[in-house]
Design an enzyme around this catalytic site. Sequence first.
Site, PDB file in Angstrom:
ATOM      1  CE1 TYR A  46      -4.048  -2.331   5.226  1.00 23.20           C
ATOM      2  CE2 TYR A  46      -3.363  -0.081   4.730  1.00 23.20           C
ATOM      3  CZ  TYR A  46      -3.794  -1.316   4.309  1.00 23.20           C
ATOM      4  OH  TYR A  46      -3.989  -1.557   2.973  1.00 23.20           O
TER       5      TYR A  46
ATOM      6  CB  SER B 296      -0.889   0.004   1.241  1.00 19.91           C
ATOM      7  OG  SER B 296      -1.525   1.267   1.424  1.00 19.91           O
TER       8      SER B 296
ATOM      9  CE  LYS C 231      -1.462  -3.902   3.200  1.00 20.28           C
ATOM     10  NZ  LYS C 231      -1.567  -5.109   2.346  1.00 20.28           N
TER      11      LYS C 231
END
Length: 255
Positions: free
Chosen positions: A161, A148, A165
């Site tokens: 998160y 991401s 990533k």
Amino acid sequence: MKIPPMFDLSEKIALVSGASRGIGTAIAQTLADFGANVILTSRRIENLKEVETRIKESGKKASCIACHNGELREIEELFEKIQQTYGGLDILVNNAATNPYYGPVIDAEEKAWEKTISVNLKGPFFMSQRAAILMRENGGGAIVNVSSINGKIPMKYQGIYSITKGGLITMTQSFAKELGEDNIRVNAILPGLTDTKFASALTKNEELMKTVIPQIPLGRIAQPEEMSGMVLFLVSDAASYVTGSTFNVDGGILA
């Protein structure tokens, strides 16, 4: 459609995690369209069956095996089934991910950390490990990790998160360095904000979108299908000398 030889995936066995919706479904359909025999995996078999049916109705090859991406036992069982049924694996796309917590990092609870790390890092690590063993036996292969843009520039309130990533980017580079001698290429794509159920908490927030969209040079969020072209390139012979790299698919937001 006549497929150009460098993009022809005929006779290739491809595994796509998180294939029951969104970016995973789009990637699976594209790989199937270019000739791959695609294995779909995610937690719920019923959702996978719908995707399998659509791919088969388009005249392409697909099957599905349920697997929880964060459970090592299920990953091991998945690869045992793949070896028994297909005799090997040529392509792995680590797309499955989770983001159970949106909020300040100082308020994050351990259970959110554990779940996110398990699905977003532990799962891809061991999926890649098991895939590489099969690929090495067959003379090589290609792995693509779906990271991401958060892995490069963390978004506020998506700390855990973003950390996972970012770790996936480093994992991509680490695997690429070690697996190159086995003719296994490992790369990653970094999607920007994409119109999926996974991202709906953001994309359906009109006030947030008023600040986000102006930051995207192309002036819009992505559609899931817009991620699959880069994946197709990376798993094909067109990218035969590409490994250890990350590719932004973000409408220019990181430019």
